[in-house]
Design an enzyme around this catalytic site. Structure first.
Site, PDB file in Angstrom:
ATOM      1  CD  GLU A  20      -2.648  -1.237   2.555  1.00  0.00           C
ATOM      2  OE1 GLU A  20      -3.125  -0.164   2.948  1.00  0.00           O
ATOM      3  OE2 GLU A  20      -2.816  -2.324   3.120  1.00  0.00           O
ATOM      4  CB  CYS A  34       3.081   7.678   2.840  1.00  0.00           C
ATOM      5  SG  CYS A  34       3.461   6.601   4.205  1.00  0.00           S
ATOM      6  CB  CYS A  41       6.705  -4.219  10.009  1.00  0.00           C
ATOM      7  SG  CYS A  41       8.067  -3.420  10.912  1.00  0.00           S
ATOM      8  CB  CYS A  45       5.529  -0.702  16.965  1.00  0.00           C
ATOM      9  SG  CYS A  45       7.237  -0.392  16.465  1.00  0.00           S
ATOM     10  CB  CYS A  48       2.275  -0.495  14.450  1.00  0.00           C
ATOM     11  SG  CYS A  48       2.466  -0.592  12.671  1.00  0.00           S
ATOM     12  CD  GLU A  92      12.960   0.362  10.964  1.00  0.00           C
ATOM     13  OE1 GLU A  92      12.359   0.816  11.936  1.00  0.00           O
ATOM     14  OE2 GLU A  92      13.744   1.051  10.267  1.00  0.00           O
ATOM     15  CB  SER A 123      10.232   6.679   9.098  1.00  0.00           C
ATOM     16  OG  SER A 123       9.792   6.396  10.393  1.00  0.00           O
ATOM     17  CB  SER A 145       9.088   5.869  15.136  1.00  0.00           C
ATOM     18  OG  SER A 145       7.751   5.806  15.462  1.00  0.00           O
ATOM     19  CG  LEU A 146      11.687   9.258  21.154  1.00  0.00           C
ATOM     20  CD1 LEU A 146      12.992   8.519  20.961  1.00  0.00           C
ATOM     21  CD2 LEU A 146      11.957  10.709  21.546  1.00  0.00           C
ATOM     22  CB  CYS A 265       1.318   6.865  10.059  1.00  0.00           C
ATOM     23  SG  CYS A 265       2.967   6.351  10.421  1.00  0.00           S
TER      24      CYS A 265
HETATM   25  S1  SF4 Z   1       5.432   1.382  13.564  1.00  0.00           S
HETATM   26 FE1  SF4 Z   1       6.767   1.033  11.781  1.00  0.00          FE
HETATM   27  S2  SF4 Z   1       8.482  -0.172  12.641  1.00  0.00           S
HETATM   28 FE2  SF4 Z   1       6.818  -0.318  14.125  1.00  0.00          FE
HETATM   29  S3  SF4 Z   1       5.723  -2.212  13.546  1.00  0.00           S
HETATM   30 FE3  SF4 Z   1       4.728  -0.484  12.492  1.00  0.00          FE
HETATM   31  S4  SF4 Z   1       5.645  -0.414  10.480  1.00  0.00           S
HETATM   32 FE4  SF4 Z   1       6.997  -1.622  11.799  1.00  0.00          FE
END
Ligand code: SF4
Length: 289
Positions: A20, A34, A41, A45, A48, A92, A123, A145-146, A265
């Site tokens: 996508e 984007c 991934c 996270c 996510c 990632e 990123s 991404s903090l 995102c």
């Molecule tokens: S925020 Fe980014 S690095 Fe983290 S799981 Fe999602 S896609 Fe992967």
């Protein structure tokens, strides 16, 4: 075409997998594409949606570049042309660093897509060795991404922190950016109610980033099925933003877009039956979920 919330483009790959790409117009005249760098991934996270897929595969250089080429072709002057590229779709980027380096080099090359390096942002969730490699090889912008101000919280919501903790991540950035001329890191901070949005967090954040040339982007969390988190209220986000700004930080707030179409995102992809584990929150955060 309903462009206010972003345009979602699906690409069928040769092997039948789907990636996508999102095109996000902005009222300032900027239009950002984007792009994805992986299918799924591996980083898991916890906030996510893409992370629920696990890693299916790395994209080839051509599969990454093609997303920007297609978006550029699609966007005629009627809608304004593409002005920025962000590697913030599925995956990632620095886990697929060689293809991402090649793709971003093509995007900024005179003979390629000819974007300014400042307009191409890669990123990362915080892969420290790859950050060093990226900064030594590329002049494109870097976003980190903090999303947390303590190792306790970051270990939970971003498990990569167990390998590369806050002190190592931020120390590396401080060291590596020193030699780069007029270079600023963008810190992304997804705001999660009761988890990372207190004024104490804002105070810690100010201390953590001290000495790092940077901008901070506060992002509204887009709830999705399978997520246990809640978004911070707009009032609290403004309070957090104002606190950082009053301490001299350069800080932006990004309103959520596309949250009703699973196209924001951290919300791309399609998790399968087998998913990475959800991690146990530290006891004092159980009430926040
Ligand atoms: S925020 Fe980014 S690095 Fe983290 S799981 Fe999602 S896609 Fe992967």
């Amino acid at each position: 075409m309903e462009l206010e919330r972003g345009l979602q483009i699906l690409f069928n790959l040769d092997d039948g997998m789907v990636i996508e790409t999102i095109v996000i117009p902005c009222s300032t005249g900027r239009t950002t594409v984007c792009v994805s760098s992986q299918v799924g991934c591996a980083m898991n996270c916890q906030f996510c949606y893409t992370g629920r897929m696990g890693l299916r595969k790395h994209l080839r250089t051509s599969e990454i570049v093609e997303q920007a080429v297609f978006a550029r072709r699609l966007f005629s002057s009627e809608f304004g042309s593409i002005t920025n590229v962000v590697f913030m779709g599925m995956g990632e980027p620095l886990h697929n660093i060689e293809n991402v380096l090649k793709a971003s080099a093509i995007m900024v090359d005179d003979q390629g897509l000819h974007f300014s390096p400042r307009k191409v942002t890669v990123s990362t969730s915080g892969l420290v060795p790859q950050i060093k490699h990226f900064l030594s090889k590329s002049n494109c912008a870097l976003a980190v991404s903090l999303n947390a101000t303590t190792d306790e919280v970051r270990n939970w919501i971003m498990p990569i922190n167990r390998k590369y903790n806050l002190s190592l991540l931020l120390g590396t950035l401080k060291e590596e950016i020193r030699s780069k001329h007029r270079y600023k890191v963008l810190f992304e901070y997804v705001m999660l109610a009761g988890v990372n949005d207190s004024i104490e967090d804002a105070k810690r954040l100010i201390e953590l980033i001290r000495g790092i040339p940077c901008k901070i982007n506060l992002i509204s969390f887009n709830p999705h099925s399978g997520s246990r988190f809640r978004p911070t209220t707009d009032e609290k986000m403004v309070e957090f933003r104002n606190f950082l700004a009053s301490a001299g930080c350069v800080v932006f707030m990004r309103p959520s877009r596309g949250d009703d179409r699973m196209a924001a995102c951290g919300q791309l992809g399609e998790p399968g039956v087998i998913q990475p584990p959800m991690l146990r929150p530290p006891p004092r955060f159980q009430m926040a979920l």
